[in-house]
Motif scaffolding. Structure first.
Motif, PDB file in Angstrom:
ATOM      1  N   LYS A  75      38.512  36.353  55.856  1.00  0.00           N
ATOM      2  CA  LYS A  75      39.257  37.422  56.538  1.00  0.00           C
ATOM      3  C   LYS A  75      40.737  37.409  56.145  1.00  0.00           C
ATOM      4  CE  LYS A  75      40.064  34.753  60.711  1.00  0.00           C
ATOM      5  NZ  LYS A  75      39.660  34.511  62.066  1.00  0.00           N
ATOM      6  N   ALA A  76      41.261  36.258  55.738  1.00  0.00           N
ATOM      7  CA  ALA A  76      42.658  36.170  55.312  1.00  0.00           C
ATOM      8  C   ALA A  76      42.876  36.806  53.942  1.00  0.00           C
ATOM      9  CB  ALA A  76      43.113  34.713  55.296  1.00  0.00           C
ATOM     10  N   ALA A  77      41.808  37.102  53.236  1.00  0.00           N
ATOM     11  CA  ALA A  77      41.912  37.703  51.909  1.00  0.00           C
ATOM     12  C   ALA A  77      41.843  39.229  51.954  1.00  0.00           C
ATOM     13  CB  ALA A  77      40.812  37.160  51.002  1.00  0.00           C
ATOM     14  N   LEU A  78      41.596  39.789  53.124  1.00  0.00           N
ATOM     15  CA  LEU A  78      41.516  41.247  53.246  1.00  0.00           C
ATOM     16  C   LEU A  78      42.831  41.890  52.819  1.00  0.00           C
ATOM     17  CD1 LEU A  78      39.684  41.586  56.673  1.00  0.00           C
ATOM     18  CD2 LEU A  78      38.765  42.028  54.395  1.00  0.00           C
ATOM     19  N   GLY A  79      42.725  42.897  51.972  1.00  0.00           N
ATOM     20  CA  GLY A  79      43.913  43.614  51.523  1.00  0.00           C
ATOM     21  C   GLY A  79      44.749  42.864  50.501  1.00  0.00           C
ATOM     22  N   ARG A  80      44.265  41.737  50.035  1.00  0.00           N
ATOM     23  CA  ARG A  80      45.005  40.932  49.060  1.00  0.00           C
ATOM     24  C   ARG A  80      44.274  40.973  47.728  1.00  0.00           C
ATOM     25  NH1 ARG A  80      47.297  36.196  52.162  1.00  0.00           N
ATOM     26  NH2 ARG A  80      48.809  36.149  50.484  1.00  0.00           N
ATOM     27  N   SER A  81      45.002  40.760  46.673  1.00  0.00           N
ATOM     28  CA  SER A  81      44.418  40.702  45.341  1.00  0.00           C
ATOM     29  C   SER A  81      44.112  39.241  45.010  1.00  0.00           C
ATOM     30  CB  SER A  81      45.410  41.270  44.322  1.00  0.00           C
ATOM     31  OG  SER A  81      44.892  41.121  43.022  1.00  0.00           O
ATOM     32  N   ILE A  82      42.834  38.968  44.765  1.00  0.00           N
ATOM     33  CA  ILE A  82      42.382  37.611  44.441  1.00  0.00           C
ATOM     34  C   ILE A  82      42.102  37.561  42.940  1.00  0.00           C
ATOM     35  CG2 ILE A  82      40.628  35.833  44.874  1.00  0.00           C
ATOM     36  CD1 ILE A  82      42.285  36.745  47.366  1.00  0.00           C
ATOM     37  N   THR A  83      42.629  36.532  42.286  1.00  0.00           N
ATOM     38  CA  THR A  83      42.348  36.309  40.868  1.00  0.00           C
ATOM     39  C   THR A  83      41.760  34.920  40.725  1.00  0.00           C
ATOM     40  OG1 THR A  83      44.238  37.692  40.243  1.00  0.00           O
ATOM     41  CG2 THR A  83      43.289  36.295  38.525  1.00  0.00           C
ATOM     42  N   THR A  84      40.618  34.863  40.049  1.00  0.00           N
ATOM     43  CA  THR A  84      39.994  33.577  39.748  1.00  0.00           C
ATOM     44  C   THR A  84      40.193  33.293  38.259  1.00  0.00           C
ATOM     45  OG1 THR A  84      37.828  34.494  39.155  1.00  0.00           O
ATOM     46  CG2 THR A  84      38.217  34.008  41.512  1.00  0.00           C
ATOM     47  N   LEU A  85      39.746  32.136  37.832  1.00  0.00           N
ATOM     48  CA  LEU A  85      39.845  31.762  36.419  1.00  0.00           C
ATOM     49  C   LEU A  85      39.239  32.844  35.529  1.00  0.00           C
ATOM     50  CD1 LEU A  85      40.692  29.365  34.576  1.00  0.00           C
ATOM     51  CD2 LEU A  85      38.333  28.583  34.746  1.00  0.00           C
ATOM     52  N   GLU A  86      38.138  33.435  35.983  1.00  0.00           N
ATOM     53  CA  GLU A  86      37.468  34.476  35.209  1.00  0.00           C
ATOM     54  C   GLU A  86      38.351  35.714  35.030  1.00  0.00           C
ATOM     55  OE1 GLU A  86      34.288  32.015  37.253  1.00  0.00           O
ATOM     56  OE2 GLU A  86      36.195  32.886  37.874  1.00  0.00           O
ATOM     57  N   GLY A  87      39.291  35.921  35.926  1.00  0.00           N
ATOM     58  CA  GLY A  87      40.162  37.085  35.865  1.00  0.00           C
ATOM     59  C   GLY A  87      41.357  36.929  34.948  1.00  0.00           C
ATOM     60  N   LEU A  88      41.543  35.733  34.373  1.00  0.00           N
ATOM     61  CA  LEU A  88      42.689  35.512  33.484  1.00  0.00           C
ATOM     62  C   LEU A  88      42.409  35.909  32.036  1.00  0.00           C
ATOM     63  CD1 LEU A  88      44.040  32.052  34.682  1.00  0.00           C
ATOM     64  CD2 LEU A  88      44.706  34.347  35.431  1.00  0.00           C
ATOM     65  N   GLY A  89      41.153  35.951  31.662  1.00  0.00           N
ATOM     66  CA  GLY A  89      40.799  36.283  30.286  1.00  0.00           C
ATOM     67  C   GLY A  89      39.303  36.176  30.093  1.00  0.00           C
ATOM     68  N   THR A  90      38.888  36.307  28.856  1.00  0.00           N
ATOM     69  CA  THR A  90      37.470  36.205  28.508  1.00  0.00           C
ATOM     70  C   THR A  90      37.287  35.106  27.474  1.00  0.00           C
ATOM     71  OG1 THR A  90      37.629  37.772  26.671  1.00  0.00           O
ATOM     72  CG2 THR A  90      37.180  38.701  28.868  1.00  0.00           C
ATOM     73  N   ARG A  91      36.040  34.787  27.181  1.00  0.00           N
ATOM     74  CA  ARG A  91      35.765  33.808  26.109  1.00  0.00           C
ATOM     75  C   ARG A  91      36.345  34.288  24.785  1.00  0.00           C
ATOM     76  NH1 ARG A  91      31.884  29.660  26.094  1.00  0.00           N
ATOM     77  NH2 ARG A  91      30.814  29.625  28.079  1.00  0.00           N
ATOM     78  N   GLN A  92      36.200  35.564  24.523  1.00  0.00           N
ATOM     79  CA  GLN A  92      36.683  36.135  23.270  1.00  0.00           C
ATOM     80  C   GLN A  92      38.204  36.265  23.243  1.00  0.00           C
ATOM     81  OE1 GLN A  92      34.361  37.686  25.285  1.00  0.00           O
ATOM     82  NE2 GLN A  92      32.603  36.884  24.168  1.00  0.00           N
ATOM     83  N   ARG A  93      38.795  36.465  24.403  1.00  0.00           N
ATOM     84  CA  ARG A  93      40.245  36.682  24.495  1.00  0.00           C
ATOM     85  C   ARG A  93      40.783  35.984  25.747  1.00  0.00           C
ATOM     86  NH1 ARG A  93      44.278  39.831  22.406  1.00  0.00           N
ATOM     87  NH2 ARG A  93      45.711  40.761  23.888  1.00  0.00           N
ATOM     88  N   PRO A  94      40.911  34.661  25.665  1.00  0.00           N
ATOM     89  CA  PRO A  94      41.446  33.933  26.822  1.00  0.00           C
ATOM     90  C   PRO A  94      42.907  34.288  27.069  1.00  0.00           C
ATOM     91  CG  PRO A  94      41.145  32.452  24.950  1.00  0.00           C
ATOM     92  CD  PRO A  94      40.600  33.782  24.551  1.00  0.00           C
ATOM     93  N   GLY A  95      43.313  34.193  28.331  1.00  0.00           N
ATOM     94  CA  GLY A  95      44.716  34.400  28.663  1.00  0.00           C
ATOM     95  C   GLY A  95      45.541  33.267  28.066  1.00  0.00           C
ATOM     96  N   PRO A  96      46.867  33.411  28.017  1.00  0.00           N
ATOM     97  CA  PRO A  96      47.704  32.399  27.388  1.00  0.00           C
ATOM     98  C   PRO A  96      47.585  31.012  28.024  1.00  0.00           C
ATOM     99  CG  PRO A  96      49.052  34.164  28.309  1.00  0.00           C
ATOM    100  CD  PRO A  96      47.634  34.569  28.464  1.00  0.00           C
ATOM    101  N   THR A  97      47.459  30.939  29.319  1.00  0.00           N
ATOM    102  CA  THR A  97      47.332  29.631  29.965  1.00  0.00           C
ATOM    103  C   THR A  97      45.987  29.014  29.609  1.00  0.00           C
ATOM    104  OG1 THR A  97      48.763  30.395  31.753  1.00  0.00           O
ATOM    105  CG2 THR A  97      47.505  28.391  32.157  1.00  0.00           C
ATOM    106  N   GLN A  98      44.938  29.801  29.647  1.00  0.00           N
ATOM    107  CA  GLN A  98      43.626  29.302  29.236  1.00  0.00           C
ATOM    108  C   GLN A  98      43.655  28.849  27.776  1.00  0.00           C
ATOM    109  OE1 GLN A  98      41.689  33.004  30.304  1.00  0.00           O
ATOM    110  NE2 GLN A  98      40.402  31.933  31.790  1.00  0.00           N
ATOM    111  N   GLN A  99      44.271  29.648  26.907  1.00  0.00           N
ATOM    112  CA  GLN A  99      44.347  29.322  25.487  1.00  0.00           C
ATOM    113  C   GLN A  99      45.078  27.998  25.270  1.00  0.00           C
ATOM    114  OE1 GLN A  99      42.846  30.940  22.941  1.00  0.00           O
ATOM    115  NE2 GLN A  99      43.553  29.267  21.634  1.00  0.00           N
ATOM    116  N   ALA A 100      46.125  27.765  26.017  1.00  0.00           N
ATOM    117  CA  ALA A 100      46.889  26.519  25.895  1.00  0.00           C
ATOM    118  C   ALA A 100      46.024  25.314  26.246  1.00  0.00           C
ATOM    119  CB  ALA A 100      48.115  26.573  26.802  1.00  0.00           C
TER     120      ALA A 100
END
Length: 173
Positions: A75-100
């Motif tokens: 209930k504390a997440a209502l109206g909030r934007s949640i990002t998980t590891l999966e939301g940072l990038g993909t296998r083909q194009r990882p985000g910069p932190t994942q790439q590092a």
């Protein structure tokens, strides 16, 4: 006579915004966000570690801020934007932190990695050029039992370099 109305035994759906997508999940409002992410949305990035919000394995971003999802009721997440590891990038194009973390081979068992990556990502969103001391301070409360702390720090420093150079995730905020 009048009929008695009983509350429904099925939980009402809760709308969550996760990785840019809306999800209606029928769960009790007090359910831990981690359980909803893993069990209902089938996201494997956040891990169940201690269940007390102390180890960091369950870290997600809530409105860009690192948060321990094992101790946050959904209930504390209502109206909030949640990002998980999966939301940072993909296998083909990882985000910069994942790439590092990939480049620096910063994992042994990999269980803590979700928390490490998400914590570094949150810091870089607030401070794109942190010092090594700031990185150490930020990661201080994330636990790694395998002892890959040296590689994790190398990856955190590399994430700063990649983000500054605009590599591997030009669209990551």
């Amino acid at each position: 006579m009048g009929s008695t109305v009983y509350p429904s035994s099925a939980p009402q759906p809760i709308r969550l915004m996760v990785n840019g997508c809306a999800h209606d999940v029928p769960v009790a409002p007090g359910t831990a966000l981690l359980h909803v992410l893993r069990n209902d949305l089938e996201l494997n990035g956040p891990k169940y570690g201690c269940g007390l919000g102390e180890c960091g394995a369950c870290t997600v971003l809530m409105d860009g801020v690192a948060a321990r999802s094992c101790v946050i009721p959904v209930k504390a997440a209502l109206g909030r934007s949640i990002t998980t590891l999966e939301g940072l990038g993909t296998r083909q194009r990882p985000g910069p932190t994942q790439q590092a973390f990939i480049e620096c081979q910063a994992a042994q068992c990999g269980y803590c990695l979700n928390g490490m990556i998400m914590t570094v990502e949150a810091l870089l969103r607030r401070n794109p050029c942190p010092t090594e001391a700031a990185l150490r301070s930020e990661l201080h409360h994330n636990l790694c039992r395998c002892g890959t702390h040296v590689e994790i720090m190398q990856a955190a420093v590399r994430a700063v370099q990649l983000r500054t150079a605009g590599v591997a995730g030009d669209s990551v905020p």
